[in-house]
Design an enzyme around this catalytic site. Structure first.
Site, short mmCIF file in Angstrom:
data_model
loop_
_atom_site.label_atom_id
_atom_site.label_comp_id
_atom_site.label_asym_id
_atom_site.label_seq_id
_atom_site.Cartn_x
_atom_site.Cartn_y
_atom_site.Cartn_z
N GLU A 144 0.82 -1.21 0.00
CA GLU A 144 0.00 0.00 0.00
C GLU A 144 0.86 1.26 0.00
O GLU A 144 0.56 2.23 -0.68
CB GLU A 144 -0.95 0.00 1.20
CG GLU A 144 -1.98 -1.12 1.18
CD GLU A 144 -3.07 -0.95 0.12
OE1 GLU A 144 -3.10 0.09 -0.56
OE2 GLU A 144 -3.88 -1.88 -0.04
N ASP B 237 -5.16 -9.40 -7.89
CA ASP B 237 -5.48 -8.49 -9.00
C ASP B 237 -4.30 -7.76 -9.65
O ASP B 237 -4.01 -7.90 -10.83
CB ASP B 237 -6.54 -7.47 -8.55
CG ASP B 237 -6.23 -6.80 -7.22
OD1 ASP B 237 -5.20 -7.13 -6.59
OD2 ASP B 237 -7.01 -5.92 -6.79
N GLU C 221 -18.99 -4.87 -2.11
CA GLU C 221 -17.66 -5.48 -2.07
C GLU C 221 -17.70 -6.92 -2.57
O GLU C 221 -16.82 -7.36 -3.29
CB GLU C 221 -17.11 -5.43 -0.63
CG GLU C 221 -15.66 -5.84 -0.48
CD GLU C 221 -14.66 -4.86 -1.13
OE1 GLU C 221 -15.07 -3.85 -1.71
OE2 GLU C 221 -13.46 -5.14 -1.05
N GLU D 3 -12.55 0.94 -9.38
CA GLU D 3 -12.29 -0.02 -10.46
C GLU D 3 -13.27 0.05 -11.63
O GLU D 3 -12.88 -0.06 -12.78
CB GLU D 3 -12.20 -1.44 -9.91
CG GLU D 3 -10.92 -1.74 -9.12
CD GLU D 3 -10.89 -1.14 -7.73
OE1 GLU D 3 -11.95 -0.66 -7.27
OE2 GLU D 3 -9.81 -1.13 -7.09
C1 DMJ Z 1 -6.46 0.77 -4.89
O1 DMJ Z 1 -5.73 1.14 -3.78
C2 DMJ Z 1 -5.60 0.07 -5.88
O2 DMJ Z 1 -6.22 0.12 -7.10
C3 DMJ Z 1 -5.31 -1.35 -5.50
O3 DMJ Z 1 -4.59 -2.06 -6.49
C4 DMJ Z 1 -6.56 -2.12 -5.20
N1 DMJ Z 1 -7.69 -1.28 -5.15
C5 DMJ Z 1 -7.61 -0.08 -4.41
C6 DMJ Z 1 -8.89 0.72 -4.46
O4 DMJ Z 1 -10.02 -0.05 -4.56
#
Ligand code: DMJ
EC number: 3.2.1.-
Length: 574
Positions: A134, A274, A367, A388
């Site tokens: 993060e 992802d 979610e 997204e």
């Molecule tokens: C974001 O912090 C980034 O896109 C991460 O890869 C996953 N998704 C969150 C927001 O939903």
């Protein structure tokens, strides 16, 4: 246009000339709508940003219901407040995350103000345990992208002098990440203390995306500083992860960084995995290394084969390929955007439509949504202002220019304003069935949600340049000096022209043209293919004498075989 001057023909000539110059009313209508919508999104961004600056800055994130702040960096994992010294005043994460959006909105004054403040005040010498992934995508990515935007003379974002302060901050942060990679496998710990390195008894569990999607930011940092350690650490981790894939080319969701063993075998394109897929493809675009494409290609085909069920993607066991959980997770909604970059527009479009149906059903995207029962997950009913779906909508509009995507964007803007806007900013939704709100405005709302919605209606920022967006929506320009394949004479606007005609016709969004000029599987490149794995049957009427004449199914990526009565189809059981 030349008209012979003859009285009888004059009227006709005038008519033809007028028709020639009259603007198509539908395209005019689209332009008007785009203008209105981009202003609405601009307002949204500033409502969120101004409230953050008033009530939360220099702390990390805004609590819009109580008009207060949080330094918990809570989305950076479950950081416990007791790990933080009481005088800890955060890293202004939302400001760092907002810089590239301010640049896109053309607000050079606020951009410069932010850069100067961060240059003078930001420090990473803090006794805080942060989540590596993060912190990488938000803070390191935010700083690097803003640095690149600041030094790009085309942007004219900085009036005074800029002496690479953001890059120095990024380098300092990058160095603080490095101890996390000192494991027997090279896979990084999920958590690192910025001041003291890896903490005693630190958990050795991490996720696939946590250690497999660091290479864009750390690669860029190495290219900018000349210090190769960042890129090699991220790449070594990525390669190790790839070696741990199953024979089906699937990866699990969580693993142990010390033993290199999988903990959670269920595999998906959603939470925990992802951005692993995303970074393989985007690293290929940014750095041009064939290796990234090869890994992505295998991983992508496996995802189509084992997860895809029509427009939906379920989860599957990485060893057996058997379905595990039939659920839509809101993070999966980035996938159609990624497919646009692959050139898989038809598949992207069909999934995107389903995600949007779920959005419409609830007003925002829950979610988790259980596909087998068509009901919302009993506990994961929240919508934390995630970007997204907006992201995929933007990519699909870029690729198709189909105005339907503008309607989707408009509907999302309406819902966000209706359900999540409060006087103190935008609040996350705790429960999409009641629209009860939660006191949190995540920084990605400014970095991504507002940015992608704005770009949907005004793409002037990306129109003539070739950018990739990190998983947190921070733009990094594709440049030949970082790229293994681009000629030195390359300049971003003309990539499309440098490719051959066949590939121009398969244009992906943003002129990226990421599909390499090799056909993925096709025996008949002249025949239209519906997805990256699709191989059409030899005969257009699908008749066959043997299996050899049958292709690969576009939707499931499974091999078609010849039936007893001579027709290609999905006759073999999975
Ligand atoms: C974001 O912090 C980034 O896109 C991460 O890869 C996953 N998704 C969150 C927001 O939903």
């Amino acid at each position: 246009m030349s008209c012979p001057i003859h009285p009888r023909r004059l009227f006709l000539c005038l008519l033809i000339s007028l028709t020639f110059f009259v603007v198509d009313p539908s395209s005019q209508h689209i332009e008007v709508k785009k203008k209105q919508m981009r202003e609405k999104v601009r307002e949204m961004f500033y409502h969120a940003y101004d409230n953050y600056m008033t009530y939360a800055f220099p702390h990390d994130e805004l609590k819009p219901l109580t008009k207060s702040f949080t330094d918990s960096l809570s989305e950076l994992g479950n950081l416990k407040l007791e790990h933080l010294p009481t005088d800890y005043n955060g890293s202004a994460v939302t400001l760092v995350e907002s810089l590239s959006s301010l640049a896109i909105l053309g607000n050079s004054t606020e951009f410069e103000k932010g850069v100067l403040w961060l240059s003078e005040n930001l420090t990473f010498d803090i006794d805080a345990r942060v989540n590596l992934f993060e912190c990488n995508i938000r803070v390191l990515g935010g700083l690097i992208s803003a640095h690149l935007l600041a030094i790009d003379p085309n942007n004219r974002l900085i009036q005074g002098s800029y002496n690479n302060q953001l890059l120095r901050l990024a380098e300092d942060l990058g160095k603080r990440f490095l101890p996390a990679f000192e494991t027997p496998t090279g896979l990084p710990y999920a958590w690192i203390n910025l001041k003291n390195g890896v903490m005693e008894n630190e958990t050795t569990e991490t996720s696939t995306s946590g250690c497999g999607s660091l290479v864009l930011e750390m690669g860029a940092l190495s290219r900018l500083t000349g210090d190769p350690r960042f890129e090699s650490a991220a790449l070594r981790a990525l390669r190790q992860l790839w070696r741990m894939r199953s024979s089906l080319d699937l990866l699990g969701t969580t693993l142990d960084v010390v033993t290199g063993e999988w903990i959670e075998y269920s595999s998906s394109i959603g939470a925990g995995v992802d951005s692993f897929y995303e970074y393989l493809l985007k690293a290929y675009i940014l750095f041009g290394k064939e290796d990234y494409w090869r890994m992505f290609h295998s991983a992508y085909l496996a995802s189509q084969k084992y997860f895809r069920h029509g427009p939906w993607y379920h989860e599957a066991n990485m060893w057996s390929g058997k379905p595990t959980y039939w659920q839509l997770t809101s993070l999966q909604a980035f996938w159609p955007g990624l497919q646009v970059l692959v050139g898989d527009i038809a598949a992207a479009n069909s999934s995107h439509r389903e995600f949007f149906h779920v959005w419409e059903k609830f007003g925002v995207l829950p979610e988790r949504y259980l596909l087998d029962h068509q009901i919302i997950h009993p506990t994961m009913k929240y919508y934390p202002l995630r970007p997204e779906l907006a992201e995929s909508t933007f990519y699909l509009y870029q690729a198709t220019k189909d105005p339907w995507y503008l309607d989707v964007g408009e509907s999302m803007v309406k819902s966000l304003n209706l359900y999540t806007k409060v006087t103190g900013g935008f609040a996350s939704v705790r429960d999409v069935t009641t629209m009860q709100l939660e006191d949190h405005q995540h920084s990605f709302f400014l970095a991504e949600t507002c940015k992608y919605l704005y770009l949907l209606f005004d793409d002037s920022f990306v129109a003539k340049r070739n950018y990739i967006f990190t998983t947190e929506g921070h733009p990094i320009q594709v440049v030949s000096s970082w790229h293994e394949k681009l000629p030195e004479t390359y300049f971003s606007g003309n990539w499309t022209l440098s490719k051959s005609g066949a590939w121009e016709s398969r244009a992906s969004a943003l002129s990226l043209q990421v599909c390499p000029p090799i056909s993925l599987n096709s025996r008949h490149p002249e025949q239209q293919r519906e997805s990256a794995c699709h191989v059409p049957d030899e005969q257009i009427n699908h008749k066959c004498w043997s299996n050899k004449e049958c292709g690969v199914d576009a939707t499931t990526c499974r091999l078609r075989t010849c039936s007893g009565v001579g027709y290609c189809g999905l006759w073999n059981p999975l």
